[in-house]
Design a protein around this motif. Structure first.
Motif, PDB file in Angstrom:
ATOM      1  N   GLY A 252       0.727  -1.305   0.069  1.00  0.00           N
ATOM      2  CA  GLY A 252       0.034   0.076   0.102  1.00  0.00           C
ATOM      3  C   GLY A 252       0.790   1.228   0.108  1.00  0.00           C
ATOM      4  N   GLY A 253       0.355   2.399  -0.623  1.00  0.00           N
ATOM      5  CA  GLY A 253       0.928   3.712  -0.800  1.00  0.00           C
ATOM      6  C   GLY A 253       0.496   4.748   0.038  1.00  0.00           C
ATOM      7  N   TYR A 254      -0.068   4.475   1.263  1.00  0.00           N
ATOM      8  CA  TYR A 254      -0.709   5.513   1.935  1.00  0.00           C
ATOM      9  C   TYR A 254      -0.064   5.222   3.384  1.00  0.00           C
ATOM     10  N   ARG A 255       0.901   6.097   3.538  1.00  0.00           N
ATOM     11  CA  ARG A 255       1.860   5.709   5.030  1.00  0.00           C
ATOM     12  C   ARG A 255       2.639   7.154   5.447  1.00  0.00           C
ATOM     13  N   LEU A 256       2.833   7.185   6.636  1.00  0.00           N
ATOM     14  CA  LEU A 256       3.404   8.272   7.374  1.00  0.00           C
ATOM     15  C   LEU A 256       4.546   7.685   7.936  1.00  0.00           C
ATOM     16  N   PHE A 257       5.858   8.690   7.557  1.00  0.00           N
ATOM     17  CA  PHE A 257       7.177   8.248   8.076  1.00  0.00           C
ATOM     18  C   PHE A 257       7.545   9.508   9.038  1.00  0.00           C
ATOM     19  N   ARG A 258       8.146   8.998  10.020  1.00  0.00           N
ATOM     20  CA  ARG A 258       8.927   9.994  11.070  1.00  0.00           C
ATOM     21  C   ARG A 258      10.133  10.490  10.249  1.00  0.00           C
ATOM     22  N   ARG A 259      10.429  11.507  10.213  1.00  0.00           N
ATOM     23  CA  ARG A 259      11.649  12.200   9.714  1.00  0.00           C
ATOM     24  C   ARG A 259      12.891  11.109   9.956  1.00  0.00           C
ATOM     25  N   GLU A 260      13.248  10.818  11.173  1.00  0.00           N
ATOM     26  CA  GLU A 260      14.155  10.104  11.489  1.00  0.00           C
ATOM     27  C   GLU A 260      14.146   8.806  10.908  1.00  0.00           C
ATOM     28  N   THR A 261      13.015   8.217  10.714  1.00  0.00           N
ATOM     29  CA  THR A 261      13.050   6.969   9.965  1.00  0.00           C
ATOM     30  C   THR A 261      13.437   7.040   8.483  1.00  0.00           C
ATOM     31  N   LEU A 262      13.152   8.059   7.679  1.00  0.00           N
ATOM     32  CA  LEU A 262      13.713   8.116   6.360  1.00  0.00           C
ATOM     33  C   LEU A 262      15.059   8.151   6.245  1.00  0.00           C
ATOM     34  N   GLU A 263      15.544   9.073   7.534  1.00  0.00           N
ATOM     35  CA  GLU A 263      16.918   9.223   7.611  1.00  0.00           C
ATOM     36  C   GLU A 263      18.135   8.036   8.141  1.00  0.00           C
ATOM     37  N   LYS A 264      17.193   7.019   8.403  1.00  0.00           N
ATOM     38  CA  LYS A 264      17.791   5.784   8.862  1.00  0.00           C
ATOM     39  C   LYS A 264      17.785   4.586   7.846  1.00  0.00           C
ATOM     40  N   ILE A 265      16.932   4.714   7.194  1.00  0.00           N
ATOM     41  CA  ILE A 265      16.726   3.674   5.830  1.00  0.00           C
ATOM     42  C   ILE A 265      17.451   3.655   4.664  1.00  0.00           C
ATOM     43  N   ASP A 266      18.393   4.531   4.680  1.00  0.00           N
ATOM     44  CA  ASP A 266      19.449   4.778   3.596  1.00  0.00           C
ATOM     45  C   ASP A 266      18.938   4.964   2.187  1.00  0.00           C
ATOM     46  N   LEU A 267      18.041   6.040   1.972  1.00  0.00           N
ATOM     47  CA  LEU A 267      17.285   6.471   0.739  1.00  0.00           C
ATOM     48  C   LEU A 267      18.357   6.748  -0.359  1.00  0.00           C
ATOM     49  N   ALA A 268      19.490   6.910  -0.086  1.00  0.00           N
ATOM     50  CA  ALA A 268      20.388   7.070  -1.211  1.00  0.00           C
ATOM     51  C   ALA A 268      20.652   5.873  -2.058  1.00  0.00           C
ATOM     52  N   SER A 269      20.462   4.763  -1.470  1.00  0.00           N
ATOM     53  CA  SER A 269      20.482   3.557  -2.181  1.00  0.00           C
ATOM     54  C   SER A 269      19.396   2.856  -2.759  1.00  0.00           C
ATOM     55  N   VAL A 270      18.251   3.608  -2.570  1.00  0.00           N
ATOM     56  CA  VAL A 270      16.907   3.085  -3.195  1.00  0.00           C
ATOM     57  C   VAL A 270      16.955   3.061  -4.743  1.00  0.00           C
ATOM     58  N   ALA A 271      16.731   2.084  -5.301  1.00  0.00           N
ATOM     59  CA  ALA A 271      16.599   2.384  -6.854  1.00  0.00           C
ATOM     60  C   ALA A 271      15.373   1.723  -7.385  1.00  0.00           C
ATOM     61  N   SER A 272      14.536   1.399  -6.524  1.00  0.00           N
ATOM     62  CA  SER A 272      13.253   0.799  -6.864  1.00  0.00           C
ATOM     63  C   SER A 272      12.021   1.767  -7.214  1.00  0.00           C
ATOM     64  N   ALA A 273      11.272   1.421  -8.011  1.00  0.00           N
ATOM     65  CA  ALA A 273       9.932   2.527  -8.262  1.00  0.00           C
ATOM     66  C   ALA A 273       8.718   1.904  -8.264  1.00  0.00           C
ATOM     67  N   GLY A 274       7.698   2.565  -8.331  1.00  0.00           N
ATOM     68  CA  GLY A 274       6.210   2.060  -8.269  1.00  0.00           C
ATOM     69  C   GLY A 274       5.765   1.111  -7.114  1.00  0.00           C
ATOM     70  N   TYR A 275       5.289   0.074  -7.649  1.00  0.00           N
ATOM     71  CA  TYR A 275       4.871  -0.795  -6.600  1.00  0.00           C
ATOM     72  C   TYR A 275       6.045  -1.498  -5.689  1.00  0.00           C
ATOM     73  N   THR A 276       7.006  -1.775  -6.545  1.00  0.00           N
ATOM     74  CA  THR A 276       8.292  -2.151  -5.687  1.00  0.00           C
ATOM     75  C   THR A 276       8.703  -1.390  -4.635  1.00  0.00           C
ATOM     76  N   PHE A 277       8.909  -0.046  -4.991  1.00  0.00           N
ATOM     77  CA  PHE A 277       9.309   1.033  -4.214  1.00  0.00           C
ATOM     78  C   PHE A 277       8.555   0.611  -2.749  1.00  0.00           C
ATOM     79  N   GLN A 278       7.280   0.854  -2.604  1.00  0.00           N
ATOM     80  CA  GLN A 278       6.535   0.576  -1.364  1.00  0.00           C
ATOM     81  C   GLN A 278       6.895  -0.655  -0.423  1.00  0.00           C
ATOM     82  N   VAL A 279       7.186  -1.577  -1.019  1.00  0.00           N
ATOM     83  CA  VAL A 279       7.768  -2.875  -0.635  1.00  0.00           C
ATOM     84  C   VAL A 279       9.022  -2.653   0.010  1.00  0.00           C
ATOM     85  N   ASP A 280       9.946  -2.046  -0.813  1.00  0.00           N
ATOM     86  CA  ASP A 280      11.333  -1.792  -0.297  1.00  0.00           C
ATOM     87  C   ASP A 280      11.318  -1.032   0.665  1.00  0.00           C
ATOM     88  N   LEU A 281      10.732   0.234   0.921  1.00  0.00           N
ATOM     89  CA  LEU A 281      10.666   0.991   1.995  1.00  0.00           C
ATOM     90  C   LEU A 281      10.117   0.499   3.324  1.00  0.00           C
TER      91      LEU A 281
END
Length: 243
Positions: free
Chosen positions: A158-187
């Motif tokens: 699902g694509g309806y979600r809330l992140f704390r800023r600290e969460t996004l800072e911890k999960i290494d967004l710089a290495s995310v290469a997925s898109a679309g449907y895969t992107f949501q599972v990846d995060l």
């Protein structure tokens, strides 16, 4: 607590003004970032007009259509740079009901969650307006994701979600290469593997009334294949580590 709702758009001129209005009716204090991929139908220009009238609306103009994942990553970076405490993903087409937003935010605060997922498949969640085939495909996809990754989430896609800023800072967004449907599972998986707390809150997912859906069977099939590869590699690494 400062909250940013990111709404990626591509040809959503029929939906944009309505969804922004509904967001602010549900929670007047949140800011909205419209991340537009140079929509040919003038969505970006409409977003600018909304921003001119309301300081709670921000606009990011992107060069062209690069997909949902790229739009969200750019939005996350903008939100982190501007020090928002909570950053939300929301579709422009109304399928993610802004009326459910307060419940998601309440769960984030009261349950001290790092990520809150709006879930169609926990008790109380549902879909409206979907053909049976699509519902079976979605539920089957989530079952497969649980099997190959080991995540105990009812609705990791699902694509309806809330992140704390600290969460996004911890999960290494710089290495995310997925898109679309895969992107949501990846995060979601990155968050779980980081040992962070994920909470699911029931939502009602409503099929869009206006505009064209960007989802297709090929997108889902690719996502399931990629998820299988990730899960297999992860399990193999754990087995090797045990040896």
């Amino acid at each position: 607590m400062s909250v940013l709702v990111i709404i990626p758009t591509y040809n959503e001129s029929e939906n944009l003004e309505k969804i922004v209005s509904r967001v602010h009716a549900a929670n007047p204090d949140v800011h909205v970032l419209v991340a537009d991929d140079n929509s040919p139908d003038g969505t970006g220009k409409l977003a600018d007009k909304l921003a001119d009238k309301d300081e709670r609306v921000k606009v990011m103009h992107r060069a062209g259509k690069e997909g949902l994942g790229k739009a969200y990553l750019a939005g996350f970076a903008w939100g982190i740079e501007h020090d928002y405490d909570v950053i939300c993903e929301m579709d422009a087409d109304g399928s993610h009901r802004p009326e459910d937003f307060p419940a998601l935010l309440k769960a984030l605060v009261e349950q001290d969650a790092d990520l809150v997922l709006g879930s169609r498949y926990v008790p109380g969640g549902k879909t409206v307006g979907w053909p049976k085939r699509r519902e079976i495909l979605s539920k089957g996809g989530n079952t497969w994701v649980r099997l190959v990754t080991g995540m105990r989430l009812a609705d990791a896609t699902g694509g309806y979600r809330l992140f704390r800023r600290e969460t996004l800072e911890k999960i290494d967004l710089a290495s995310v290469a997925s898109a679309g449907y895969t992107f949501q599972v990846d995060l979601a998986w990155r968050t779980v593997r980081s040992g962070l707390k994920v909470v699911e809150v029931p939502i009602t997912f409503v099929e869009r009334e206006l505009g064209a859906s960007k989802m297709s069977g090929n997108i889902v099939a690719e996502a399931l294949w990629r998820t299988t590869v990730w899960g297999t590699k992860y399990r193999l690494k754990r087995l090797v580590g045990k040896k």
